[in-house]
Scaffold this active site. Structure first.
Site, PDB file in Angstrom:
ATOM      1  N   ASP A 101       0.867  -1.177   0.000  1.00  0.00           N
ATOM      2  CA  ASP A 101       0.000   0.000   0.000  1.00  0.00           C
ATOM      3  C   ASP A 101       0.910   1.235   0.000  1.00  0.00           C
ATOM      4  O   ASP A 101       1.756   1.372   0.886  1.00  0.00           O
ATOM      5  CB  ASP A 101      -0.839  -0.042   1.289  1.00  0.00           C
ATOM      6  N   ASP A 203      -2.908   4.768  -2.185  1.00  0.00           N
ATOM      7  CA  ASP A 203      -3.848   5.386  -1.255  1.00  0.00           C
ATOM      8  C   ASP A 203      -4.178   6.832  -1.627  1.00  0.00           C
ATOM      9  O   ASP A 203      -3.270   7.597  -1.993  1.00  0.00           O
ATOM     10  CB  ASP A 203      -3.170   5.370   0.134  1.00  0.00           C
TER      11      ASP A 203
HETATM   12  C1  GLC Z   1      -7.393   5.860   2.578  1.00  0.00           C
HETATM   13  C2  GLC Z   1      -7.263   4.633   3.445  1.00  0.00           C
HETATM   14  C3  GLC Z   1      -7.752   4.962   4.815  1.00  0.00           C
HETATM   15  C4  GLC Z   1      -6.893   6.078   5.363  1.00  0.00           C
HETATM   16  C5  GLC Z   1      -6.846   7.278   4.414  1.00  0.00           C
HETATM   17  C6  GLC Z   1      -5.730   8.203   4.776  1.00  0.00           C
HETATM   18  O1  GLC Z   1      -8.698   6.237   2.393  1.00  0.00           O
HETATM   19  O2  GLC Z   1      -7.930   3.549   2.882  1.00  0.00           O
HETATM   20  O3  GLC Z   1      -7.748   3.867   5.681  1.00  0.00           O
HETATM   21  O4  GLC Z   1      -7.408   6.505   6.585  1.00  0.00           O
HETATM   22  O5  GLC Z   1      -6.623   6.886   3.091  1.00  0.00           O
HETATM   23  O6  GLC Z   1      -4.498   7.647   4.446  1.00  0.00           O
END
Ligand code: GLC
Length: 551
Positions: A101, A203
């Site tokens: 990720d 992300d």
């Molecule tokens: C994305 C992730 C989430 C996180 C956000 C900030 O939406 O899936 O879990 O809080 O990004 O990084």
């Protein structure tokens, strides 16, 4: 497109692991990488071809790893780099790729880049984050609200300036306009590619480009304007993304899937497909169907099945000729799907089978979130203090500000908290569901005595075995992988039915989303049923929450 011409990840099932909640091997109460290794055979047996690991980098865990303090290391709570390398090797032996990720919109405020950047206005990294002076009255530069609530600006005494954070205060946004920042991020991604990862989930990428001018957005009732409305998918973002692709992904046998919830259908071709920036992107229209009418998130409306069918059909059509989509109903940010798509009181085992039949027979790469294959459900804890999710805390505050009572606000937390999906994985009926011998970081869902992998493995009628049946069916029939999609019975508010055809061979999925028995039209009755979620089925109708595949 013939199935033979597809890439490995178009034919795979991806399993998403939230490592903190998957398997603890040390008794610490939080999961770790050795715990993932321990269950690789389970995942292989299920049919997974790739694992998306949510962040395992060093992190203060304000947002459970989405606040990264070092992009090229492993958090000691999860293990060591040697454990990670071992995970890649062990997964590889089983034909499974590891997907990382990348959290590149922001870092943690404890990242050394930010510590340097905030120290004064002249250091080498002074321009690595987004700094602005206060307004003459000392207030933040704009009225923007972060996604977890509150101003998107936080004052830094050392620099005497505000910094921007699209998410929590502890997640300062990186300045993508600075080429050094971009290069540092590309280097980090290449570091993981050199370790042999099979791809990336990217992300919150729609927020990396900020508007040329920082001006107030249209305020909501709290006087603030969501950063999502102000700058998600701002023009110019594609230049960054194409560079990212060229410097990192191009020419590699990997896949990329971006979290991108503001991309319009007409822009899709720039984002995915032959010339797109990514291989796939996560769309949100179906998982956010309950907010589609624009009500505040805590007043979900009662959507109709035809609306869900429409958004899923639109996304099937959007990628029919170019591009590819992930198919998903759950992830670590969403409630459990059986609670998200069905009313209270629904038989969640049957509901889980209905969703599985759709998930595994639509066109695209199915993503299964840990526990979804067991039919895991939401939790309901008494007080907001019982919740860890930083998003839930922000939303709770917003709801109270808007005048909801604590009891009303808790109802929404129960319904939508991200912790619903983050409770420990339910492996067996032993202590802590076999997740940990220690005190678990979040309570285990009370239903673990019956909803668990060991029990379901032995029960031929379980959700887990229904998943396996569908995954095997998909693997054995290329029509289910690359066949064309067509919606059937479009008007029905009870049945979701569609066909998948390739070279004259057709499969049909028909599931009953309702709690009533529904008679089937004649042309369904004549078809050959190949699997059915009910052992005692009748070809003339679908029972409540029955799922069936025809050929
Ligand atoms: C994305 C992730 C989430 C996180 C956000 C900030 O939406 O899936 O879990 O809080 O990004 O990084």
């Amino acid at each position: 497109m013939a199935a033979e011409n597809l890439k490995w990840w178009q034919k795979s099932i991806v399993y998403q692991i939230y490592p903190k909640s998957f398997q603890d091997t040390t008794g610490s109460g939080t999961g770790d990488l050795r715990g993932v290794i321990q269950h690789l055979d389970y995942l292989k047996n299920l049919g997974a071809g790739a694992i998306w690991l949510t962040p395992v980098y060093p992190s203060p865990m304000i947002d459970n790893g989405y606040d990264v303090a070092d992009y090229t290391a492993i958090d000691p709570a999860y293990g060591t780099m040697a454990d990670f390398e071992n995970l890649i090797a062990e997964a590889d032996k089983r034909g499974i790729k590891i997907v990382m990720d990348l959290v590149y919109n922001h870092s943690s405020d404890k990242h050394k880049w930010f510590l340097e950047s905030k120290s004064n206005r002249t250091n080498a990294k002074a321009d690595w984050y987004i700094w602005r002076d206060a307004k003459p009255d000392g207030s933040p530069p704009t009225n923007w609200r972060g996604i977890f609530g509150g101003s998107a600006w936080t004052w830094c005494a050392e620099r005497q300036q505000y910094y921007l954070h699209s998410f929590a205060v502890e997640q300062p946004d990186l300045n993508w306009e600075n080429p050094e920042v971009r290069q540092a991020l590309y280097d980090a991604a290449n570091f993981w590619l050199d370790k042999g990862v099979g791809g990336f989930r990217i992300d919150a990428i729609v927020y990396i480009k900020k508007p040329a001018e920082f001006i107030d957005g249209k305020p909501d009732s709290d006087g603030l304007a969501s950063v999502h409305d102000v700058y998600a998918n701002t023009s110019g973002i594609l230049n960054f993304l194409y560079e990212f692709k060229e410097k990192v992904f191009a020419g590699r046998d990997i896949f990329t899937v971006a979290e991108a919830n503001a991309v319009k259908p007409e822009e899709l071709k720039y984002w995915v497909g032959e010339n797109g920036a990514f291989d796939m992107l996560f769309e949100f229209s179906h998982v956010n169907i309950m907010f589609a009418k624009g009500e505040a998130w805590h007043y979900p409306y009662d959507w109709k099945l035809t609306e869900l069918k429409k958004v899923l059909t639109d996304s099937q059509k959007a990628t029919a000729d170019n591009g590819w989509y992930p198919i998903y109903f759950e992830n670590h940010d969403k409630p459990r799907s059986v609670n998200n798509f069905f009313p209270k009181g629904t038989d969640t085992i049957k509901a889980a089978k209905v969703l599985a039949a759709v998930l595994l027979t639509l066109r695209g790469t199915p993503f299964i979130y840990e526990g979804q294959e067991l039919g895991c459900t939401n939790v309901e804890w008494d007080s907001i203090e019982d919740y860890d999710d930083i998003g839930s805390h922000g939303q709770y505050r917003l709801m109270l500000q808007e005048g909801l009572t604590a009891a009303q606000a808790m109802k929404c937390i129960h319904r939508f908290s991200r912790d619903n999906a983050r409770t420990p994985m339910q492996w067996n009926a032993e202590k802590n569901a076999g997740f940990s011998t220690g005190k678990t970081w979040l309570p285990v869902n009370e239903n673990y005595k019956t909803v668990n992998a060991a029990a379901e493995d032995k029960d031929s009628d379980s959700v887990l075995n229904w998943y396996k049946k569908l995954i095997d069916l998909r693997a054995a029939n290329k029509e289910l992988i690359s066949g064309d999609y067509q919606l059937l019975l479009p008007e029905s508010e009870e049945i979701f039915a569609f066909s998948r055809s390739l070279d004259g061979k057709t499969f049909i999925t028909a599931v009953n989303f309702s709690n009533q028995k529904v008679n089937l039209p004649k042309d369904f009755i004549d078809k050959k049923i190949i699997i059915d979620s009910e052992s005692n089925f009748d070809k003339n109708f679908l029972k409540p929450l029955e799922a069936r595949i025809y050929q």
